[in-house]
Design a protein around this motif. Structure first.
Motif, PDB file in Angstrom:
ATOM      1  N   TRP A 318     -10.945  51.554 100.964  1.00 22.25           N
ATOM      2  CA  TRP A 318     -10.251  52.136  99.820  1.00 22.25           C
ATOM      3  C   TRP A 318      -8.838  52.573 100.201  1.00 22.25           C
ATOM      4  O   TRP A 318      -7.903  52.448  99.398  1.00 22.25           O
ATOM      5  N   ILE A 319      -8.658  53.108 101.403  1.00 16.92           N
ATOM      6  CA  ILE A 319      -7.299  53.437 101.864  1.00 16.92           C
ATOM      7  C   ILE A 319      -6.452  52.179 101.909  1.00 16.92           C
ATOM      8  O   ILE A 319      -5.274  52.181 101.512  1.00 16.92           O
ATOM      9  N   ARG A 320      -7.052  51.079 102.368  1.00 20.75           N
ATOM     10  CA  ARG A 320      -6.314  49.820 102.454  1.00 20.75           C
ATOM     11  C   ARG A 320      -5.890  49.345 101.063  1.00 20.75           C
ATOM     12  O   ARG A 320      -4.747  48.920 100.858  1.00 20.75           O
ATOM     13  N   TYR A 321      -6.794  49.429 100.088  1.00 19.44           N
ATOM     14  CA  TYR A 321      -6.445  48.995  98.731  1.00 19.44           C
ATOM     15  C   TYR A 321      -5.308  49.847  98.164  1.00 19.44           C
ATOM     16  O   TYR A 321      -4.403  49.325  97.499  1.00 19.44           O
ATOM     17  N   PHE A 322      -5.364  51.150  98.403  1.00 22.87           N
ATOM     18  CA  PHE A 322      -4.323  52.026  97.886  1.00 22.87           C
ATOM     19  C   PHE A 322      -2.952  51.670  98.466  1.00 22.87           C
ATOM     20  O   PHE A 322      -1.958  51.558  97.732  1.00 22.87           O
ATOM     21  N   PHE A 323      -2.902  51.466  99.772  1.00 23.26           N
ATOM     22  CA  PHE A 323      -1.605  51.184 100.392  1.00 23.26           C
ATOM     23  C   PHE A 323      -1.146  49.750 100.139  1.00 23.26           C
ATOM     24  O   PHE A 323       0.047  49.468 100.238  1.00 23.26           O
ATOM     25  N   VAL A 324      -2.072  48.848  99.827  1.00 20.87           N
ATOM     26  CA  VAL A 324      -1.650  47.506  99.410  1.00 20.87           C
ATOM     27  C   VAL A 324      -0.860  47.592  98.113  1.00 20.87           C
ATOM     28  O   VAL A 324       0.199  46.961  97.968  1.00 20.87           O
ATOM     29  N   MET A 325      -1.350  48.365  97.150  1.00 21.53           N
ATOM     30  CA  MET A 325      -0.601  48.562  95.907  1.00 21.53           C
ATOM     31  C   MET A 325       0.698  49.311  96.162  1.00 21.53           C
ATOM     32  O   MET A 325       1.726  49.017  95.538  1.00 21.53           O
ATOM     33  N   ALA A 326       0.670  50.261  97.100  1.00 21.56           N
ATOM     34  CA  ALA A 326       1.901  50.993  97.416  1.00 21.56           C
ATOM     35  C   ALA A 326       2.946  50.071  98.022  1.00 21.56           C
ATOM     36  O   ALA A 326       4.146  50.198  97.724  1.00 21.56           O
ATOM     37  N   SER A 327       2.529  49.147  98.889  1.00 24.92           N
ATOM     38  CA  SER A 327       3.494  48.236  99.506  1.00 24.92           C
ATOM     39  C   SER A 327       4.166  47.342  98.487  1.00 24.92           C
ATOM     40  O   SER A 327       5.282  46.865  98.707  1.00 24.92           O
ATOM     41  N   LEU A 328       3.505  47.104  97.355  1.00 24.93           N
ATOM     42  CA  LEU A 328       4.079  46.246  96.321  1.00 24.93           C
ATOM     43  C   LEU A 328       4.914  47.014  95.311  1.00 24.93           C
ATOM     44  O   LEU A 328       5.943  46.519  94.842  1.00 24.93           O
ATOM     45  N   THR A 329       4.514  48.244  94.986  1.00 29.14           N
ATOM     46  CA  THR A 329       5.121  48.923  93.841  1.00 29.14           C
ATOM     47  C   THR A 329       5.880  50.200  94.174  1.00 29.14           C
ATOM     48  O   THR A 329       6.599  50.706  93.303  1.00 29.14           O
ATOM     49  N   LEU A 330       5.759  50.762  95.370  1.00 29.70           N
ATOM     50  CA  LEU A 330       6.345  52.075  95.630  1.00 29.70           C
ATOM     51  C   LEU A 330       7.862  52.106  95.432  1.00 29.70           C
ATOM     52  O   LEU A 330       8.376  53.003  94.737  1.00 29.70           O
ATOM     53  N   PRO A 331       8.657  51.174  95.995  1.00 26.54           N
ATOM     54  CA  PRO A 331      10.103  51.215  95.720  1.00 26.54           C
ATOM     55  C   PRO A 331      10.430  51.030  94.241  1.00 26.54           C
ATOM     56  O   PRO A 331      11.361  51.671  93.723  1.00 26.54           O
ATOM     57  N   SER A 332       9.661  50.181  93.554  1.00 28.52           N
ATOM     58  CA  SER A 332       9.917  49.946  92.128  1.00 28.52           C
ATOM     59  C   SER A 332       9.635  51.198  91.313  1.00 28.52           C
ATOM     60  O   SER A 332      10.375  51.513  90.363  1.00 28.52           O
ATOM     61  N   ILE A 333       8.561  51.922  91.651  1.00 26.66           N
ATOM     62  CA  ILE A 333       8.252  53.165  90.932  1.00 26.66           C
ATOM     63  C   ILE A 333       9.368  54.181  91.138  1.00 26.66           C
ATOM     64  O   ILE A 333       9.801  54.859  90.191  1.00 26.66           O
ATOM     65  N   TYR A 334       9.867  54.282  92.366  1.00 23.28           N
ATOM     66  CA  TYR A 334      10.955  55.224  92.639  1.00 23.28           C
ATOM     67  C   TYR A 334      12.198  54.856  91.829  1.00 23.28           C
ATOM     68  O   TYR A 334      12.841  55.730  91.219  1.00 23.28           O
ATOM     69  N   ILE A 335      12.545  53.575  91.805  1.00 23.57           N
ATOM     70  CA  ILE A 335      13.739  53.136  91.057  1.00 23.57           C
ATOM     71  C   ILE A 335      13.562  53.406  89.572  1.00 23.57           C
ATOM     72  O   ILE A 335      14.468  53.919  88.894  1.00 23.57           O
ATOM     73  N   ALA A 336      12.380  53.046  89.027  1.00 21.86           N
ATOM     74  CA  ALA A 336      12.148  53.218  87.591  1.00 21.86           C
ATOM     75  C   ALA A 336      12.175  54.687  87.184  1.00 21.86           C
ATOM     76  O   ALA A 336      12.791  55.057  86.170  1.00 21.86           O
ATOM     77  N   VAL A 337      11.524  55.535  87.975  1.00 20.46           N
ATOM     78  CA  VAL A 337      11.426  56.946  87.603  1.00 20.46           C
ATOM     79  C   VAL A 337      12.777  57.643  87.729  1.00 20.46           C
ATOM     80  O   VAL A 337      13.193  58.409  86.835  1.00 20.46           O
TER      81      VAL A 337
END
Length: 531
Positions: A318-337
């Motif tokens: 489950w930690i792996r799944y969470f960070f897989v999504m983070a590796s794809l979307t974390l910079p985009s979420i920061y930019i959007a917000v």
């Protein structure tokens, strides 16, 4: 010592070879053996002309006690020369005194004059050339058109070591090497069943690389095996130097960044895949094996998941799944917000972020692009430079560049943190090609987030999902068993069920679904000796 041993493999049919002559580059069959006759000198001249300018070829001519001239041809460094000298040349010279009126090949096989196993009789000189180049020793006898080839290869190989890219704590320490025979031996040692099949084909006009299709006959679907052989039959190129050549040719969709075939260097991973009904491809000269079909949840699993206790394995998954999504979307979420939705950020945190960005002259998108590209450059540099200094360069480079960029006002401290977390998250993905796919898709998603905010991010994720739903790996949906939903196979997707509950194999991969016939923990219901 006596020179009488059983020949382990004789490919002789009535004194003649039963194998099909090889085809040349134009697809025609050349048979100069019958045209050149039985004269040793004529055949040697032909072979020397065919293999001219080859300084590593050895032509060892000698005479046996019956008076017949013989020649042994091989490539220096590719066969065991001591074996050739002691068990072929000297054995022939010594034992041929008993030849009398017998046919030379009757003497060699029926009287077992030679103590070398894996001997083949051939008639065609084209086959003779191929045998010599495939690390065999070729024996020619004057006055007889037939030739003998001996499989006594002894070329240098790398020792079996731990898998450098798929390390585990409790699992096996063995990894594939470049020697195909040893790789097959590691698989055979794990799969001690008559149903384990390993047919081989040769591909590459110049390399003649052996490609082995490994599968379990009673588990693998016949239509999957037929499809694999059909795709491999279309390979027609000058050389196959690794499994990556094969992967790009047989995968379903070559224009997607997502891998549709799993590669691994661990024999235990390949064995587990074969037990589920998958097929493995091994290429001579490559330490990487291919496994197909593959699904996205399978690529997110690590070999460590099956060696740890299932509770810890599920937590790590489950930690792996969470960070897989983070590796794809974390910079985009920061930019959007920060660009479109600052009201979503708590006031105190928003003030901190705004203060760190006050002196930065670039928008958040350019900040993210610059830092991501710098991080990718450091990652690539750490791979290419010598390992002794690679780790130091990557760590020092990241610290110096990040600190200097913040102090110079080029990027904000918050962006450095976001990019660093994203980089760490990408390292958690077990499969390198899948991690690379997420790294590539990160950039277009950042562009959508900078243009439309969270709406753009959502649209990008929906497009990726639609693409994944339409992908297939040898007919198996890429998101299976999630989409389409196969409830029987969910026991090893988001959670790994304990081994004593895995009674069936994946439904979509095999017709033989029975993995366990009885309850392994039925002993609880019975009274034991310790009670």
């Amino acid at each position: 010592m006596p020179f009488i041993r059983k020949l382990q493999r004789r490919k002789v049919s009535g004194g003649r070879t039963a194998s099909k002559p090889p085809e040349n580059r134009q697809g025609h069959t050349d048979s100069p053996g019958s045209a050149l006759g039985e004269d040793l000198s004529t055949r040697l001249d032909w072979l020397k002309q065919e293999l001219k300018d080859s300084s590593d070829l050895i032509y060892r001519e000698f005479t046996i006690s019956s008076g017949q001239r013989c020649a042994l041809i091989y490539v220096r460094g590719m066969i065991a020369q001591d074996t050739a000298q002691q068990f072929i040349v000297r054995s022939l010279q010594r034992e041929s005194a008993q030849l009398q009126d017998k046919d030379i090949y009757q003497f060699l096989f029926e009287d077992e004059a030679l103590s070398v196993s894996q001997t083949t009789v051939i008639n065609d000189l084209n086959q003779a050339v191929e045998a010599v180049l495939n690390a065999g020793a070729l024996l020619l006898i004057d006055g007889d058109q037939r030739m003998l080839t001996f499989s006594i290869s002894a070329y240098p190989t790398r020792g079996i070591d731990e898998a450098p890219n798929e390390s585990v704590i409790r699992g096996s320490r063995e990894a594939f090497i470049e020697d195909l025979e040893k790789n097959l031996t590691m698989l055979r040692r794990r799969l001690k069943t008559k149903h384990f099949k390993t047919p081989a084909i040769n591909k590459g006009r110049d390399t003649r690389s052996a490609i082995v299709i490994a599968y379990l006959e009673d588990v693998c679907k016949p239509e999957l095996l037929k499809e694999m052989k059909r795709r491999l039959s279309y390979i027609d190129m000058d050389g196959v130097l690794g499994s990556a050549y094969v992967e790009e040719i047989i995968e379903d969709n070559p224009y997607t960044p997502f891998p549709q075939i799993q590669y691994t260097e661990r024999p235990d991973v390949v064995s587990a895949a074969l037990l589920e009904g998958r097929i493995a491809i091994l290429v001579d000269g490559s330490p990487i094996a291919l496994v197909a079909p593959v699904t996205l949840p399978m690529l997110l699993q690590s070999a460590e998941d099956y060696y740890q206790r299932y509770i810890a394995a599920n937590w790590i998954r489950w930690i792996r799944y969470f960070f897989v999504m983070a590796s794809l979307t974390l910079p985009s979420i920061y930019i959007a917000v920060t660009t479109f939705h600052p009201e979503m950020i708590p006031a105190q945190l928003l003030i901190t972020i705004a203060a760190s960005r006050e002196i930065v002259p670039f928008p958040a998108l350019w900040e993210a692009f610059a830092m991501e590209l710098a991080f990718e450059a450091l990652r690539e540099a750490s791979i290419r430079i010598p390992k002794s200094i690679g780790q130091a360069v990557s760590i020092i480079g990241a610290l110096i560049i990040g600190t200097a960029a913040v102090q110079a006002g080029i990027v904000s401290a918050a962006m450095v943190i976001i990019v660093s977390l994203t980089g760490i998250a990408s390292f958690i993905i077990p499969h390198f090609d899948l991690g690379l796919a997420f790294r590539l898709l990160r950039f277009p998603i950042m562009i959508l987030a900078s243009m439309f905010g969270l709406y753009g991010l959502t649209c990008g994720m929906i497009l990726i999902y639609i693409h994944l739903v339409n992908l297939r790996s040898f007919g198996v949906p890429y998101l299976s068993p999630i989409a389409p939903l196969v409830t029987e196979d969910l026991g090893d997707t988001f959670l790994r069920a304990p081994w004593w509950k895995m009674h069936k194999r994946p439904v979509q991969l095999t017709n033989n679904q029975v993995r366990q016939t009885v309850d392994p923990r039925a002993w609880i219901k019975e009274k034991g000796d310790l009670e």
